[in-house]
Write a protein that holds these residues in place. Structure first.
Motif, PDB file in Angstrom:
ATOM      1  N   ARG A 190       0.822  -1.213   0.000  1.00 43.28           N
ATOM      2  CA  ARG A 190       0.000   0.000   0.000  1.00 43.28           C
ATOM      3  C   ARG A 190       0.857   1.266   0.000  1.00 43.28           C
ATOM      4  NH1 ARG A 190      -3.073  -1.401   5.402  1.00 43.28           N
ATOM      5  NH2 ARG A 190      -2.723  -3.435   4.431  1.00 43.28           N
ATOM      6  N   LEU A 191       0.293   2.334  -0.536  1.00 46.16           N
ATOM      7  CA  LEU A 191       0.810   3.686  -0.316  1.00 46.16           C
ATOM      8  C   LEU A 191      -0.141   4.298   0.695  1.00 46.16           C
ATOM      9  CD1 LEU A 191       1.947   6.290  -2.970  1.00 46.16           C
ATOM     10  CD2 LEU A 191       0.955   6.914  -0.806  1.00 46.16           C
ATOM     11  N   ARG A 192       0.385   4.679   1.828  1.00 43.83           N
ATOM     12  CA  ARG A 192      -0.456   5.040   2.969  1.00 43.83           C
ATOM     13  C   ARG A 192      -0.536   6.553   3.162  1.00 43.83           C
ATOM     14  NH1 ARG A 192       0.070   1.879   8.714  1.00 43.83           N
ATOM     15  NH2 ARG A 192      -0.318   3.619  10.092  1.00 43.83           N
ATOM     16  N   LEU A 193      -1.756   7.051   3.177  1.00 49.22           N
ATOM     17  CA  LEU A 193      -2.066   8.415   3.592  1.00 49.22           C
ATOM     18  C   LEU A 193      -2.489   8.331   5.049  1.00 49.22           C
ATOM     19  CD1 LEU A 193      -2.902  11.431   3.235  1.00 49.22           C
ATOM     20  CD2 LEU A 193      -5.096  10.578   2.358  1.00 49.22           C
ATOM     21  N   ASP A 194      -1.688   8.890   5.941  1.00 46.59           N
ATOM     22  CA  ASP A 194      -1.925   8.732   7.372  1.00 46.59           C
ATOM     23  C   ASP A 194      -2.241  10.074   8.007  1.00 46.59           C
ATOM     24  OD1 ASP A 194      -1.816   8.192  10.127  1.00 46.59           O
ATOM     25  OD2 ASP A 194      -0.363   6.598   9.818  1.00 46.59           O
ATOM     26  N   ALA A 195      -3.473  10.219   8.477  1.00 48.90           N
ATOM     27  CA  ALA A 195      -3.917  11.457   9.130  1.00 48.90           C
ATOM     28  C   ALA A 195      -4.101  11.252  10.624  1.00 48.90           C
ATOM     29  CB  ALA A 195      -5.217  11.943   8.496  1.00 48.90           C
ATOM     30  N   ASN A 196      -3.280  10.372  11.210  1.00 50.81           N
ATOM     31  CA  ASN A 196      -3.405  10.056  12.637  1.00 50.81           C
ATOM     32  C   ASN A 196      -2.023   9.916  13.273  1.00 50.81           C
ATOM     33  OD1 ASN A 196      -4.566   9.437  15.098  1.00 50.81           O
ATOM     34  ND2 ASN A 196      -4.988   7.300  14.590  1.00 50.81           N
ATOM     35  N   TRP A 197      -1.105  10.840  12.939  1.00 53.22           N
ATOM     36  CA  TRP A 197       0.246  10.786  13.476  1.00 53.22           C
ATOM     37  C   TRP A 197       0.402  11.699  14.677  1.00 53.22           C
ATOM     38  CZ3 TRP A 197       5.119   8.716  13.270  1.00 53.22           C
ATOM     39  CH2 TRP A 197       5.313   7.675  12.352  1.00 53.22           C
ATOM     40  N   ASP A 198       1.085  11.194  15.690  1.00 56.32           N
ATOM     41  CA  ASP A 198       1.409  11.978  16.879  1.00 56.32           C
ATOM     42  C   ASP A 198       2.296  13.161  16.488  1.00 56.32           C
ATOM     43  OD1 ASP A 198       2.685  12.891  19.321  1.00 56.32           O
ATOM     44  OD2 ASP A 198       2.031  11.018  20.236  1.00 56.32           O
ATOM     45  N   LEU A 199       1.971  14.342  16.977  1.00 52.65           N
ATOM     46  CA  LEU A 199       2.730  15.540  16.632  1.00 52.65           C
ATOM     47  C   LEU A 199       4.172  15.500  17.135  1.00 52.65           C
ATOM     48  CD1 LEU A 199       0.076  18.331  17.339  1.00 52.65           C
ATOM     49  CD2 LEU A 199       0.745  17.400  15.128  1.00 52.65           C
ATOM     50  N   SER A 200       4.461  14.641  18.104  1.00 48.51           N
ATOM     51  CA  SER A 200       5.812  14.587  18.660  1.00 48.51           C
ATOM     52  C   SER A 200       6.754  13.710  17.834  1.00 48.51           C
ATOM     53  CB  SER A 200       5.771  14.056  20.103  1.00 48.51           C
ATOM     54  OG  SER A 200       5.351  12.702  20.129  1.00 48.51           O
ATOM     55  N   CYS A 201       6.234  12.958  16.871  1.00 45.09           N
ATOM     56  CA  CYS A 201       7.080  12.078  16.054  1.00 45.09           C
ATOM     57  C   CYS A 201       7.913  12.906  15.077  1.00 45.09           C
ATOM     58  CB  CYS A 201       6.220  11.078  15.289  1.00 45.09           C
ATOM     59  SG  CYS A 201       5.408   9.877  16.347  1.00 45.09           S
ATOM     60  N   GLU A 202       9.148  12.469  14.864  1.00 43.30           N
ATOM     61  CA  GLU A 202      10.080  13.191  14.005  1.00 43.30           C
ATOM     62  C   GLU A 202      10.276  12.451  12.687  1.00 43.30           C
ATOM     63  OE1 GLU A 202      13.663  13.781  16.221  1.00 43.30           O
ATOM     64  OE2 GLU A 202      12.734  15.216  17.592  1.00 43.30           O
ATOM     65  N   CYS A 203      10.052  13.147  11.563  1.00 44.90           N
ATOM     66  CA  CYS A 203      10.182  12.576  10.231  1.00 44.90           C
ATOM     67  C   CYS A 203      10.770  13.614   9.284  1.00 44.90           C
ATOM     68  CB  CYS A 203       8.815  12.146   9.684  1.00 44.90           C
ATOM     69  SG  CYS A 203       7.959  10.903  10.664  1.00 44.90           S
ATOM     70  N   PRO A 204      11.411  13.169   8.186  1.00 41.86           N
ATOM     71  CA  PRO A 204      11.891  14.110   7.166  1.00 41.86           C
ATOM     72  C   PRO A 204      10.757  14.494   6.218  1.00 41.86           C
ATOM     73  CG  PRO A 204      12.468  11.893   6.530  1.00 41.86           C
ATOM     74  CD  PRO A 204      11.776  11.787   7.879  1.00 41.86           C
ATOM     75  N   ALA A 205      11.035  15.409   5.313  1.00 38.25           N
ATOM     76  CA  ALA A 205      10.038  15.868   4.343  1.00 38.25           C
ATOM     77  C   ALA A 205      10.714  16.164   3.013  1.00 38.25           C
ATOM     78  CB  ALA A 205       9.333  17.132   4.862  1.00 38.25           C
ATOM     79  N   PHE A 206       9.947  16.032   1.923  1.00 43.29           N
ATOM     80  CA  PHE A 206      10.417  16.518   0.640  1.00 43.29           C
ATOM     81  C   PHE A 206      10.591  18.040   0.707  1.00 43.29           C
ATOM     82  CE2 PHE A 206       8.246  12.794  -1.624  1.00 43.29           C
ATOM     83  CZ  PHE A 206       9.439  12.175  -1.952  1.00 43.29           C
ATOM     84  N   LEU A 207      11.529  18.554  -0.072  1.00 46.30           N
ATOM     85  CA  LEU A 207      11.762  19.998  -0.172  1.00 46.30           C
ATOM     86  C   LEU A 207      11.629  20.423  -1.631  1.00 46.30           C
ATOM     87  CD1 LEU A 207      14.843  20.380   2.191  1.00 46.30           C
ATOM     88  CD2 LEU A 207      12.459  20.945   2.697  1.00 46.30           C
ATOM     89  N   VAL A 208      10.868  21.494  -1.858  1.00 46.14           N
ATOM     90  CA  VAL A 208      10.572  21.946  -3.216  1.00 46.14           C
ATOM     91  C   VAL A 208      10.870  23.439  -3.337  1.00 46.14           C
ATOM     92  CG1 VAL A 208       8.636  22.477  -4.758  1.00 46.14           C
ATOM     93  CG2 VAL A 208       8.902  20.172  -3.832  1.00 46.14           C
ATOM     94  N   GLU A 209      11.456  23.792  -4.458  1.00 48.62           N
ATOM     95  CA  GLU A 209      11.773  25.189  -4.761  1.00 48.62           C
ATOM     96  C   GLU A 209      10.987  25.614  -5.999  1.00 48.62           C
ATOM     97  OE1 GLU A 209      15.861  27.732  -5.227  1.00 48.62           O
ATOM     98  OE2 GLU A 209      15.727  25.848  -6.353  1.00 48.62           O
TER      99      GLU A 209
END
Length: 213
Positions: A190-209
């Motif tokens: 699956r490709l997961r869209l997750d709208a239930n993540w704890d705000l304290s969890c640390e993850c990277p993100a894509f960066l766009v210019e």
């Protein structure tokens, strides 16, 4: 989200490298380096700092699905492999948050969460976790992704991850206001869209210019 113009891309590899993407409407650069791992609140601070400097920025969930659509419509296998690998190796953070409100109140989706560009969409997000074609309120997808076109979303998912898309969220109205972050992740089924993540969890993100033409 309908795009009939062929997506054009080119890969540029200085240090750091980037993919330049032209979907016929926008031209932008997807950086090959992700942001450092951080909470969503820290990501919002990072956004403001980088915006002041004119640097690449993290995405909200609407922008994220736009990037995934452009990637799916591109014939650039390097781009597809990079996006696919990033989704497989990381929970990817976005600047979209959801406030789940108690019974009798609508939920609130906040795009560009915690930044000077924040805006809200009011509507119920609560519902069952499931494959997107089986969820009980597809309008929740509209709030998060600016589309509830199940067929198109699954086409995007299949072109990038060879799987359908799955939606994860709070399943019933909470007794008190609950805040969650929105993130994306892919695995073998699956490709997961997750709208239930704890705000304290640390993850990277894509960066766009953005590229001015």
């Amino acid at each position: 989200m309908e795009k009939n113009i062929k997506v054009k891309t080119k890969h540029v590899a200085p240090s750091p490298g980037y993919f330049e993407i032209d979907d016929g409407i926008h031209t932008y650069r997807l950086m090959e380096n992700l942001s450092p791992s951080m909470t969503q609140n820290k990501l919002a601070e990072f956004y403001e700092e980088q915006k002041q400097k004119g640097n690449p920025l993290p995405l909200n969930s609407i922008q994220m699905i736009g990037l995934l659509e452009d990637t799916a419509n591109s014939e650039d296998n390097e781009l597809k492999n990079y996006v696919h690998r990033s989704l497989r190796n990381n929970w990817l953070n976005t600047l979209t948050g959801v406030i789940y409100n108690p019974a009798g109140q609508k939920d609130e989706t906040i795009h560009n969460y915690g930044t000077s560009d924040a805006y809200s969409i009011i509507g119920d997000i609560v519902g069952n976790d499931n494959w997107i074609e089986k969820i009980d309120n597809p309008n929740a997808l509209e709030s998060l992704l600016k589309t509830n076109d199940i067929k198109k979303l699954n086409e995007i998912s299949n072109k990038i991850n060879k799987t359908p898309m799955y939606f994860w969220r709070v399943n019933s109205k909470p007794s008190k206001k609950t805040e969650s972050a929105v993130r994306f992740y892919a695995n073998d089924d699956r490709l997961r869209l997750d709208a239930n993540w704890d705000l304290s969890c640390e993850c990277p993100a894509f960066l766009v210019e953005k590229v001015e033409r």
